[in-house]
Design a protein around this motif. Structure first.
Motif: not given
Length: 239
Positions: A78-84, A158-160, A218-229
């Protein structure tokens, strides 16, 4: 660093020794050493778990997915994604390091995904630690100077995203604003086992978001502002 309750500490200690032995065996077999994950760094999470400090897991090269690549979950998982965020260690760091020296040891910081498997056990706590705190895979973005992290915090959390849909917004307090404290904690934990952070090690610092269930396609993008995507695609279960 706070101490775990005695029975919990014994279970965590035994599990850490098994993790480190497994990592050593893998490295001797040619699997690259990648680094570490530090979880439950915030006091609220520690209280929920009945622990007295953060927990630590191992990362190795068998479970690294390239940024922009495809993550294939384990069959039946049961996979889950986390933004770190991931810290890149530039020099050897031993237990007892000062906060200033820990900060100086950070050679870079990058956006990261961790993919966890919720079919792995959360209890007993020793089993969770032995399984690297539900870890299944990790994705690293490009390193930036540590100063960019402060710019990210001023930008926001950050957001996913999945396509144009925002799946999760970051939550304040889940990851320390001074990530050098994560380095101090990691070095202290490793020092109990005669280990240290080594040049080239990476540390993922915990999720900014509540983990989100993911599925093939699912095509996922983590958005972290100046730190990048950073992006990944979820594929079919691996063979």
């Amino acid at each position: 660093m706070a101490e775990h309750p005695e029975p919990v500490a014994a279970a965590i200690d035994a599990a850490m020794r098994k993790q480190l032995a497994a990592l050593s065996t893998a490295v001797r077999g040619g699997v690259p050493r990648v680094g570490w994950k530090v979880g439950f760094h915030d006091a609220a999470a520690q209280q929920r778990m009945g622990i007295g400090g953060p927990l630590m897991g191992t990362l190795d090269g068998s479970r690294v997915v390239a940024a922009g690549g495809t993550y294939h979950p384990r069959p039946g998982s049961r996979p889950r994604a986390e933004v770190e965020v991931a810290l890149h260690i530039g020099r050897r760091v031993e237990a007892g390091v000062s906060l200033e020296d820990a900060r100086a040891a950070i050679a870079g910081i990058a956006p990261a995904f961790e993919l966890v498997d919720m079919t792995k056990p959360m209890q007993p706590i020793g089993a969770m630690v032995e399984n690297s705190i539900l870890h299944d895979a990790v994705v690293f973005g490009d390193d930036q100077p540590l100063a960019v992290f402060a710019e990210m915090l001023r930008w926001g959390l950050p957001r996913l995203l999945r396509g144009d849909e925002v799946l999760r917004e970051g939550q304040a307090g889940r990851v320390p604003e001074d990530v050098a404290t994560v380095v101090v904690s990691a070095a202290a934990i490793l020092g109990r086992y005669g280990e240290a952070l080594e040049p080239g090690d990476r540390i993922i610092c915990g999720s900014y978001i509540e983990p989100v269930d993911i599925a093939p396609g699912d095509e996922l993008v983590a958005e972290l502002g100046p730190l990048g995507r950073i992006g990944i695609t979820v594929g079919e279960p691996r063979g």
